[in-house]
Design a protein around this motif. Structure first.
Motif, mmCIF file in Angstrom:
data_model
loop_
_atom_site.group_PDB
_atom_site.id
_atom_site.type_symbol
_atom_site.label_atom_id
_atom_site.label_comp_id
_atom_site.label_asym_id
_atom_site.label_seq_id
_atom_site.Cartn_x
_atom_site.Cartn_y
_atom_site.Cartn_z
ATOM 1 N N THR A 165 0.756 -1.412 0.120
ATOM 2 C CA THR A 165 0.267 -0.147 -0.259
ATOM 3 C C THR A 165 1.103 1.364 0.024
ATOM 4 O OG1 THR A 165 -1.758 -1.204 0.644
ATOM 5 C CG2 THR A 165 -1.546 1.395 1.385
ATOM 6 N N SER A 167 0.189 4.410 0.745
ATOM 7 C CA SER A 167 0.038 5.385 1.715
ATOM 8 C C SER A 167 -1.054 5.110 1.890
ATOM 9 C CB SER A 167 0.079 6.653 1.350
ATOM 10 O OG SER A 167 -0.951 7.551 0.110
ATOM 11 N N LEU A 168 -1.384 5.423 3.249
ATOM 12 C CA LEU A 168 -2.673 5.485 3.988
ATOM 13 C C LEU A 168 -2.822 6.340 4.811
ATOM 14 C CD1 LEU A 168 -3.105 1.126 4.540
ATOM 15 C CD2 LEU A 168 -4.798 2.948 3.186
ATOM 16 N N TRP A 169 -4.500 6.585 5.212
ATOM 17 C CA TRP A 169 -4.672 7.506 6.295
ATOM 18 C C TRP A 169 -4.680 6.410 7.053
ATOM 19 C CZ3 TRP A 169 -3.452 12.473 5.986
ATOM 20 C CH2 TRP A 169 -4.084 12.694 4.465
ATOM 21 N N ASP A 170 -4.368 7.307 8.736
ATOM 22 C CA ASP A 170 -3.892 6.625 10.304
ATOM 23 C C ASP A 170 -4.997 8.380 10.978
ATOM 24 O OD1 ASP A 170 -3.905 5.617 12.614
ATOM 25 O OD2 ASP A 170 -1.473 5.806 12.576
ATOM 26 N N GLY A 279 -3.991 4.422 -1.078
ATOM 27 C CA GLY A 279 -3.965 2.607 -0.333
ATOM 28 C C GLY A 279 -5.033 1.954 -1.582
ATOM 29 N N ARG A 280 -6.257 2.820 -1.980
ATOM 30 C CA ARG A 280 -7.040 2.688 -2.017
ATOM 31 C C ARG A 280 -7.890 3.230 -3.548
ATOM 32 N NH1 ARG A 280 -8.156 1.218 3.207
ATOM 33 N NH2 ARG A 280 -9.413 3.101 3.104
#
Length: 290
Positions: A165, A167-170, A279-280
């Motif tokens: 992935t 990047s992803l938000w946390d 990521g998506r």
């Protein structure tokens, strides 16, 4: 008739001593002109750039002279330029050249600066470039005219970019509210969150924006920040209904996707939506905000 008035005899006169002196005035000798300071040489392709600090005098010029290199010493000096600027670019042959400068003002000149050796950067020929491309590993070839670099294959990228992935938000929460107006005013909000990009993180503050939407409609909004320098912090939440906008600008950071359904009357609120980042892709899943 002789009249004796009884006056004493006249004093003995002593002649005035002569003093020898020059009648010609001593000429004024002005102080010497200051030489250029901080002389620096920067090699460039097929030449060199000479820069210096000029003397702080009005109307001052700088004389640039060059000489061939003869066994490590300057040969015969020739004039290269007389300029009022504080830099000069030399076009150099294959050999290096010695450079010296002096200040010129109203016909007067200063002492020369210490000679410095100027060398050029030799540009490769087209044949040399082609040979380097033919013999180098394909991943290092510089053959793409647009971006300038073309990777041999994706193994030159980090595994997280290719095989995981990106990047992803946390901690990201998306929400929306709308009022009873017609059309309704919709407030789209994104909480403070951190975007995880491999081993790096960029944190963003909470943000929100307003749009209007007609009654009895469903709309999909794509939220994004513009942050080409990866500064994070307070950013304007931009929204669009055209997903192509997410790919139109280099600085786009995709926040997420809102789907808002507004009935014939009344207000509403909700939370959820598709998280953004890399990521998506848009449309993986959706929660309706009604």
């Amino acid at each position: 008739m002789l009249v004796d008035v009884g006056a004493p005899p006249l004093p003995v006169v002593v002649p005035v001593s002569a003093v020898n002196a020059s009648w010609f005035p001593r000429p004024y000798t002005p102080p010497p002109l200051p030489s250029p300071m901080d002389v620096a040489v920067q090699s460039v392709v097929d030449g060199a750039v000479i820069s210096w600090t000029r003397a702080a005098l009005q109307g001052v010029l700088t004389l640039v002279e060059i000489a061939p290199d003869v066994s490590g010493e300057p040969g015969a000096w020739t004039r290269a330029a007389l300029t009022e600027e504080s830099s000069h670019q030399l076009t150099l042959p294959a050999a290096s050249r010695w450079v010296r400068l002096r200040t010129v003002l109203h016909g007067r000149t200063s002492a020369y600066t210490t000679p410095v050796l100027a060398s050029r950067v030799v540009a490769p020929t087209q044949a040399e470039v082609q040979q380097a491309q033919d013999t180098a590993d394909h991943a290092d070839s510089l053959t793409q005219p647009g971006s300038g670099v073309q990777l041999g294959d994706q193994r030159n990228l980090m595994p997280v970019t290719v095989a995981s992935t990106r990047s992803l938000w946390d901690g990201l929460t998306l929400s929306a509210t709308f009022d009873t107006g017609s059309p309704a005013t919709v407030t789209l909000s994104a909480s403070a969150a951190t975007l995880r990009v491999g081993s790096a993180t960029v944190s963003y503050a909470a943000s929100s924006t307003n749009v209007t939407q007609a009654r009895d409609t469903t709309a999909r909004y794509y939220g994004y920040y513009l942050d080409e320098a990866w500064q994070g912090g307070d950013r304007t939440l931009n929204v669009t209904t055209n997903v192509a906008t997410l790919a139109d600008t280099d600085g786009v950071v995709w926040v997420g996707e809102f789907v808002v359904v507004i009935g014939a009357s009344g207000g509403g609120s909700g939370s959820g939506g598709v998280g953004g980042g890399g990521g998506r892709p848009p449309g993986t899943f959706e929660d309706l905000i009604q």
